[in-house]
Motif scaffolding. Structure first.
Motif, PDB file in Angstrom:
ATOM      1  N   GLU A 213      29.126  51.359  36.191  1.00 37.04           N
ATOM      2  CA  GLU A 213      29.714  51.751  37.463  1.00 37.04           C
ATOM      3  C   GLU A 213      31.071  52.422  37.216  1.00 37.04           C
ATOM      4  O   GLU A 213      31.942  51.851  36.573  1.00 37.04           O
ATOM      5  N   VAL A 216      37.913  53.546  40.025  1.00 37.50           N
ATOM      6  CA  VAL A 216      39.326  53.906  39.930  1.00 37.50           C
ATOM      7  C   VAL A 216      40.019  52.673  39.371  1.00 37.50           C
ATOM      8  O   VAL A 216      40.046  51.636  40.007  1.00 37.50           O
ATOM      9  N   CYS A 217      40.558  52.788  38.168  1.00 44.06           N
ATOM     10  CA  CYS A 217      41.032  51.594  37.475  1.00 44.06           C
ATOM     11  C   CYS A 217      42.553  51.557  37.451  1.00 44.06           C
ATOM     12  O   CYS A 217      43.204  52.516  37.057  1.00 44.06           O
ATOM     13  N   HIS A 218      43.090  50.428  37.865  1.00 40.16           N
ATOM     14  CA  HIS A 218      44.543  50.291  37.880  1.00 40.16           C
ATOM     15  C   HIS A 218      45.085  49.810  36.544  1.00 40.16           C
ATOM     16  O   HIS A 218      46.289  49.752  36.349  1.00 40.16           O
ATOM     17  N   THR A 219      44.201  49.398  35.652  1.00 43.40           N
ATOM     18  CA  THR A 219      44.673  48.928  34.354  1.00 43.40           C
ATOM     19  C   THR A 219      45.112  50.095  33.486  1.00 43.40           C
ATOM     20  O   THR A 219      46.172  50.073  32.875  1.00 43.40           O
ATOM     21  N   CYS A 220      44.260  51.124  33.444  1.00 48.04           N
ATOM     22  CA  CYS A 220      44.603  52.244  32.570  1.00 48.04           C
ATOM     23  C   CYS A 220      45.058  53.464  33.372  1.00 48.04           C
ATOM     24  O   CYS A 220      45.617  54.395  32.806  1.00 48.04           O
ATOM     25  N   TYR A 226      32.864  50.376  34.275  1.00 45.91           N
ATOM     26  CA  TYR A 226      32.566  49.052  33.730  1.00 45.91           C
ATOM     27  C   TYR A 226      31.071  48.791  33.733  1.00 45.91           C
ATOM     28  O   TYR A 226      30.327  49.412  34.488  1.00 45.91           O
ATOM     29  N   LEU A 231      28.575  41.594  32.986  1.00 45.05           N
ATOM     30  CA  LEU A 231      29.758  41.233  33.768  1.00 45.05           C
ATOM     31  C   LEU A 231      30.099  39.753  33.660  1.00 45.05           C
ATOM     32  O   LEU A 231      31.266  39.378  33.585  1.00 45.05           O
ATOM     33  N   ARG A 235      34.509  41.455  31.763  1.00 45.36           N
ATOM     34  CA  ARG A 235      34.227  42.829  32.114  1.00 45.36           C
ATOM     35  C   ARG A 235      34.401  43.758  30.921  1.00 45.36           C
ATOM     36  O   ARG A 235      35.487  43.856  30.366  1.00 45.36           O
ATOM     37  N   LYS A 237      34.930  47.281  29.854  1.00 44.81           N
ATOM     38  CA  LYS A 237      35.393  48.488  30.529  1.00 44.81           C
ATOM     39  C   LYS A 237      35.703  49.593  29.531  1.00 44.81           C
ATOM     40  O   LYS A 237      35.821  49.351  28.337  1.00 44.81           O
TER      41      LYS A 237
ATOM     42  N   MET B 107      32.727  36.171  41.981  1.00 42.84           N
ATOM     43  CA  MET B 107      32.004  37.267  41.337  1.00 42.84           C
ATOM     44  C   MET B 107      32.727  38.591  41.609  1.00 42.84           C
ATOM     45  O   MET B 107      32.877  39.431  40.732  1.00 42.84           O
ATOM     46  N   ARG B 111      35.337  38.145  38.422  1.00 42.47           N
ATOM     47  CA  ARG B 111      34.433  38.774  37.469  1.00 42.47           C
ATOM     48  C   ARG B 111      34.529  40.285  37.560  1.00 42.47           C
ATOM     49  O   ARG B 111      34.210  41.000  36.641  1.00 42.47           O
ATOM     50  N   GLY B 112      34.915  40.780  38.731  1.00 38.69           N
ATOM     51  CA  GLY B 112      35.124  42.215  38.882  1.00 38.69           C
ATOM     52  C   GLY B 112      33.884  42.989  39.267  1.00 38.69           C
ATOM     53  O   GLY B 112      33.729  44.139  38.884  1.00 38.69           O
ATOM     54  N   GLU B 113      32.989  42.357  40.013  1.00 39.89           N
ATOM     55  CA  GLU B 113      31.813  43.088  40.483  1.00 39.89           C
ATOM     56  C   GLU B 113      32.217  43.903  41.705  1.00 39.89           C
ATOM     57  O   GLU B 113      32.063  43.470  42.840  1.00 39.89           O
ATOM     58  N   GLU B 114      32.770  45.094  41.459  1.00 42.88           N
ATOM     59  CA  GLU B 114      33.343  45.880  42.546  1.00 42.88           C
ATOM     60  C   GLU B 114      32.299  46.334  43.556  1.00 42.88           C
ATOM     61  O   GLU B 114      32.620  46.663  44.686  1.00 42.88           O
ATOM     62  N   ARG B 115      31.045  46.353  43.151  1.00 48.41           N
ATOM     63  CA  ARG B 115      30.027  46.828  44.082  1.00 48.41           C
ATOM     64  C   ARG B 115      29.861  45.909  45.279  1.00 48.41           C
ATOM     65  O   ARG B 115      29.310  46.302  46.297  1.00 48.41           O
ATOM     66  N   LEU B 150      47.679  43.505  39.504  1.00 45.38           N
ATOM     67  CA  LEU B 150      46.823  44.670  39.711  1.00 45.38           C
ATOM     68  C   LEU B 150      46.453  45.298  38.372  1.00 45.38           C
ATOM     69  O   LEU B 150      45.326  45.680  38.115  1.00 45.38           O
ATOM     70  N   GLN B 151      47.437  45.347  37.509  1.00 48.41           N
ATOM     71  CA  GLN B 151      47.232  45.928  36.185  1.00 48.41           C
ATOM     72  C   GLN B 151      46.235  45.100  35.370  1.00 48.41           C
ATOM     73  O   GLN B 151      45.353  45.626  34.706  1.00 48.41           O
ATOM     74  N   GLU B 152      46.393  43.780  35.476  1.00 44.09           N
ATOM     75  CA  GLU B 152      45.473  42.896  34.755  1.00 44.09           C
ATOM     76  C   GLU B 152      44.060  43.031  35.276  1.00 44.09           C
ATOM     77  O   GLU B 152      43.111  43.137  34.519  1.00 44.09           O
ATOM     78  N   ARG B 153      43.954  43.001  36.581  1.00 42.38           N
ATOM     79  CA  ARG B 153      42.640  42.952  37.200  1.00 42.38           C
ATOM     80  C   ARG B 153      41.977  44.314  37.214  1.00 42.38           C
ATOM     81  O   ARG B 153      40.770  44.415  37.184  1.00 42.38           O
ATOM     82  N   GLY B 154      42.767  45.338  37.297  1.00 39.44           N
ATOM     83  CA  GLY B 154      42.195  46.682  37.280  1.00 39.44           C
ATOM     84  C   GLY B 154      41.868  47.222  38.655  1.00 39.44           C
ATOM     85  O   GLY B 154      41.655  48.413  38.805  1.00 39.44           O
ATOM     86  N   PHE B 155      41.792  46.352  39.646  1.00 37.26           N
ATOM     87  CA  PHE B 155      41.513  46.848  40.995  1.00 37.26           C
ATOM     88  C   PHE B 155      42.079  45.868  42.003  1.00 37.26           C
ATOM     89  O   PHE B 155      42.265  44.698  41.700  1.00 37.26           O
ATOM     90  N   ASN B 156      42.368  46.368  43.199  1.00 34.14           N
ATOM     91  CA  ASN B 156      42.826  45.494  44.272  1.00 34.14           C
ATOM     92  C   ASN B 156      41.655  45.252  45.202  1.00 34.14           C
ATOM     93  O   ASN B 156      41.183  46.155  45.889  1.00 34.14           O
TER      94      ASN B 156
END
Lengths: 640, 257
Positions: A213, A216-220, A226, A231, A235, A237, B107, B111-115, B150-156
């Motif tokens: 998937e 838009v990634c805030h980490t990088c 990912y 999962l 993750r 990525k 999840m 876990r980061g299941e953004e879907r 936010l940086q750790e998780r990669g998304f809000n």
């Protein structure tokens, strides 16, 4: 603290041809590393905050360097400029393709991928600096594992190893070729005449296409993606480093293998079992790097686990670690104490999703399928139990994980009662002479260099052959409470003769239907009936009650098709024609019956609404096994 | 994710067998007949199978009118009674926070299941439609995440929801706030007062100017994933009130209560 990854080319001074590209998050470490070893020239190509981009450019640059090398063109200024140009155009392409996929969404920082070209060259002359050995502790910690960056942090925390910054240590290991690292998800630009596209592959589990998937990634802050398949294990990525450290040296721990491999088992093998166990042991002991895989094909109730002991002992004696992988957590938990009892001087750990021992080391590791993904070239012997069971069957991700856990030159042992066709084809040799069109239908060979087949049960009685009955409108009859004679007969007999009965149904909602049906016909015995399925919260308690004979009839989905042994039991499948019951599943179900010495016979009834190929194939397979066992016995009698 | 697979249990969605559950739920959630079609559209658009839909722990009719908690009678709950000064007009949530919801939310969030954002945004839209006039908000303001987190998780996780919900409702999403304090994870804090204290002054005004209000006052819909003690949302509301003055009305909506 957004990291930046630098891409550079190293050219050795002695032979200008040997040029290779490297990615580094800490260039100074690389510089001092090379300086300690050789004089060389480093040409920086550029830098990017995107790990995946840096690695995809490295691939590109290396391919180009190889081409130059083949044409024996040395790398000069002009060549470097060309490479830098190539990198820039690839970045532009990747950005455009990524943007197309993410139509409508905005990148975090102007562009999807940022790339800064750099035009620096550093000449290093060799000077004898001190070669540090800081990586030693971490090397042994990570040895034989393939972990995401976050997982390494967890591992270090669990083992109470303090390390403020792992990056330089790790980078030194990479340069010394003791470790390898890559982005968790790899990115390639696939070019074709029709359409260029991005190809993303998860390096950990091997998934690709729709399973990856884009986000838009805030980490990088860059284009990122990912993997949705692995999962649950953290993750993977585009911007997470995935570190692989193969274990090369044999695993040595204080005392020699002799003690650890001591086998304290009081049981004994039947004649056939002894032969099969010896075959497997010889395969494990064989030092020749030949076949990597071996199949123990033993029918249900042949005593498969015991067959392993000599092989495991053999591997431990050669001071190796053993992994036993099995699809289910219950099996892991059941197997661990059993194995520990047999090998009292070896350390045994059980690894599953919620296991406390996840990050420990041991002589014998017993793990669920998914946890195997965290190992990399670690074990000289890996045993895959129930190779045909869900979730292994037809799951390339888990097969990949298991074969990656094997050390180079190590051995992989499959254990199955119903090996899938592809394993049979690969490992079971065909009968010599007389070409038969239908390979599956002829009797297979009993043993070869890649397999051993155990067609009979340990108590020597034939497998019960299922009876298939086709009943028109089976499901309608069930629904409208019309009598189904063979089923009712079986239930009545079983209740009267104090036996226990498994009733297998294809779907979860059928459990209640069948329970209601039985209650309707046997109202006075209703308390002896129970139903169970995978999502049942009382599942374990019910199975225990069934084992303790508090329930006499258990209506179940395929969850009880393997691993459950109950003496004096019969089995019926209602709706055997439904697709969830494939050949392997039906053979396993039939294998529930007659497992103990005092009651080797029993009834297996397949009720089907239509004729099904799977039912016929399953019965055929059981018959063939019986035939083979019979042949074996008569041969033995002749010899005796 | 394909429409035919349930996002919660990965089972197959059989539309026919699901229809009855969809209708039952629509009836339960739409207060009047004019809302029925919109509600039906939302609910049937959920990518959940029949049994997960049945499992959906929807909050019943009787709630605390302040915090949206499910209870026996329709009055202020004990916790809300204690509050002296309330800047948050009301909170509304769609689901009770049970084990099913816990697993699903972790999840998504950890876990980061953004879907899963697709599903959650729909559930939020259902909550808004159930309790509010959909057209009544001027903007949606997601609860921000600390930069480092936010940086750790990669998304809000809330931002993702806000974007989708905003598109669904046709209301602009505006980042009104900024998180200044890095608070410990909810699970690592004990007690209501500790939570309240740690959230105090955790947000600052992001400096955006509010636009022209449609109605008399500017109506802001605060968005978060879960309302536990409400201290996060109240702290947000206080910060907004300080900067935007009394001309705004602040409501909040969360998935779980």
């Amino acid at each position: 603290m957004v990291r930046e990854y630098l891409l550079y080319i190293k050219v050795g001074t002695e032979s200008l041809r040997l040029a290779q590209a490297y990615v580094t998050p800490c260039f100074s470490v690389d510089q001092s590393f090379w300086q300690e070893r050789e004089g060389c020239q480093l040409h920086v190509i550029g830098r990017s905050p995107s790990l995946v981009l840096a690695f995809s450019l490295r691939e590109l640059v290396n391919a180009q360097l190889e081409r130059r090398h083949a044409a024996s063109k040395p790398l000069n200024e002009e060549g470097l400029a060309e490479l830098r140009e190539l990198a820039i155009s690839r970045v532009r392409e990747t950005s455009a393709l990524y943007g197309r996929e993410m139509a409508g969404r905005q990148p975090l920082q102007g562009q999807w991928f940022q790339w800064k070209q750099e035009d620096v060259s550093v000449a290093l002359s060799r000077c004898n600096g001190s070669i540090e050995n800081a990586e030693k502790g971490m090397g042994s910690l990570l040895e034989g594992r393939g972990l995401l960056w976050e997982e390494i942090e967890t591992l270090m925390m669990k083992r109470a190893v303090a390390c403020p910054d792992m990056t330089p240590i790790l980078q030194r290991m990479v340069l010394a070729e003791k470790a390898e690292w890559r982005p968790g998800v790899r990115l390639l630009v696939k070019k074709s005449w029709w359409k260029h596209r991005l190809d993303l592959v998860c390096d950990r589990c091997g998934s690709q296409h729709e399973n990856i998937e884009l986000t838009v990634c805030h980490t990088c802050g860059q284009g990122c993606a990912y993997c949705t398949v692995c999962l649950g294990m953290g993750r993977s990525k585009c911007c997470t480093p995935y570190v692989l450290v193969p274990s090369r040296s044999p695993y040595a721990k204080g005392d020699g293998g002799a003690m650890r491999s001591q086998l304290c088992w009081t049981g004994s093998y039947s004649k056939d079992q002894a032969v099969a166990a010896e075959q497997a042991r010889r395969y494990v002991a064989n030092p020749r790097p030949g076949s990597r895989e071996f199949l123990i094909w033993a029918v249900c109730g042949a005593g498969k686990t015991e067959l392993l002991f000599p092989s495991v002992s053999e591997c431990l004696a050669a001071s190796g670690r053993v992994l036993i992988a099995t699809p289910r957590k219950d099996v892991v938990l059941e197997l661990a104490p059993r194995v520990q009892r047999v090998f009292p001087h070896a350390s045994v750990i059980a690894i599953h999703g919620s296991s406390q021992q996840k990050w420990e080391d041991a002589d014998i590791t017993i793990a669920t399928t998914h946890q195997v993904m965290r190992y990399y070239h670690r074990f000289p012997l890996v045993v895959l139990d129930e190779a045909d069971a869900f979730p292994y069957h037809n799951n390339p991700m888990l097969y990949r994980a298991v074969s990656r856990a094997v050390q180079p030159g190590g051995k992989l042992l499959y254990l199955s009662a119903t090996p899938p066709r592809y394993l049979q084809k690969r490992l079971v040799a065909k009968r010599r002479g007389g070409f038969k069109l239908d390979v599956g239908r002829s009797l297979p060979l009993l043993s070869s260099s890649t397999h051993v087949l155990l067609p009979g049960r340990y108590h020597g009685t034939a497998l019960p052959v299922p009876k298939a009955v086709t009943i028109a409108g089976l499901h309608k009859r069930l629904k409208s409470n019309r009598p189904i004679a063979p089923l009712l007969e079986l239930v009545r007999d079983s209740l009267q003769s104090e036996r226990q009965l498994f009733l297998f149904v294809p779907r979860i909602d059928d459990v209640d239907k069948v329970l209601a049906y039985l209650t309707k016909f046997f109202p006075s015995d209703a308390s002896l009936f129970a139903g169970v399925h995978a999502a049942d919260s009382l599942r374990e308690g019910k199975v225990v009650a069934f084992r303790e004979k508090r329930y006499r009839v258990m209506v179940t989905t395929t969850i009880l098709e393997r691993g459950v042994t109950i003496a004096r039991s019969d089995v019926a499948v209602i709706g055997a024609e439904v697709a969830v019951f494939d050949e392997a599943s039906l053979v396993q179900i039939a294998g529930r019956v007659g497992r103990s010495v005092d009651d080797p016979a029993g009834t297996v009834l397949f009720l089907q609404a239509d004729r099904s190929a799977a039912v016929r194939a399953a019965i055929g397979q059981i018959r063939r096994m019986n035939q083979l066992a019979e042949k074996l016995r008569s041969r033995e009698e002749v010899q005796a | 994710m394909s429409r035919s697979i349930c996002v919660a249990c990965a089972g197959r969605i059989v539309l026919q067998s699901r229809e009855a559950s969809v209708r039952r739920l629509t009836n339960q959630l739409s207060s009047n007949r004019t809302r029925y079609p919109a509600m039906y559209r939302l609910i049937s658009g959920l990518s959940l199978c029949a049994s997960c839909l049945e499992k959906l722990p929807v909050i019943g009719a009787a709630i605390c009118w302040q915090c949206g908690r499910e209870q026996e009678t329709e009055e202020l709950c004990q916790d809300c009674h204690k509050l002296t000064e309330e800047t948050l007009q009301s909170n509304r949530s769609l689901l009770r926070y049970n084990q099913w919801g816990k697993d699903l939310l972790s999840m998504y969030k950890y876990r980061g299941e953004e879907r899963l954002a697709v599903l959650y945004a729909k559930l939020l839209a259902i909550a808004v439609l159930r309790y509010h006039q959909v057209t009544s908000f001027d903007c949606i303001a997601p609860v921000p995440l600390h930069d480092q987190r936010l940086q750790e998780r990669g998304f809000n996780q809330v931002d993702l929801l806000a974007g989708r919900l905003g598109a669904e409702m046709g209301v602009p999403v505006r980042a009104l706030l900024h998180r200044t304090k890095r608070t410990a994870k909810l699970s690592q804090q004990t007690g209501r007062s500790a939570r309240e204290e740690s959230m105090d002054g955790a947000f600052s005004w992001a400096g955006e100017r509010l636009g022209q209000a449609k109605a008399g006052s500017y109506r802001i819909l605060l968005l978060d994933d879960i309302y536990t003690t409400g201290s996060t949302l109240r702290s947000c509301a206080r910060t907004i009130r300080e900067h935007a003055g009394s001309l705004c009305d602040i409501y909040s909506v969360t998935i779980y209560r």
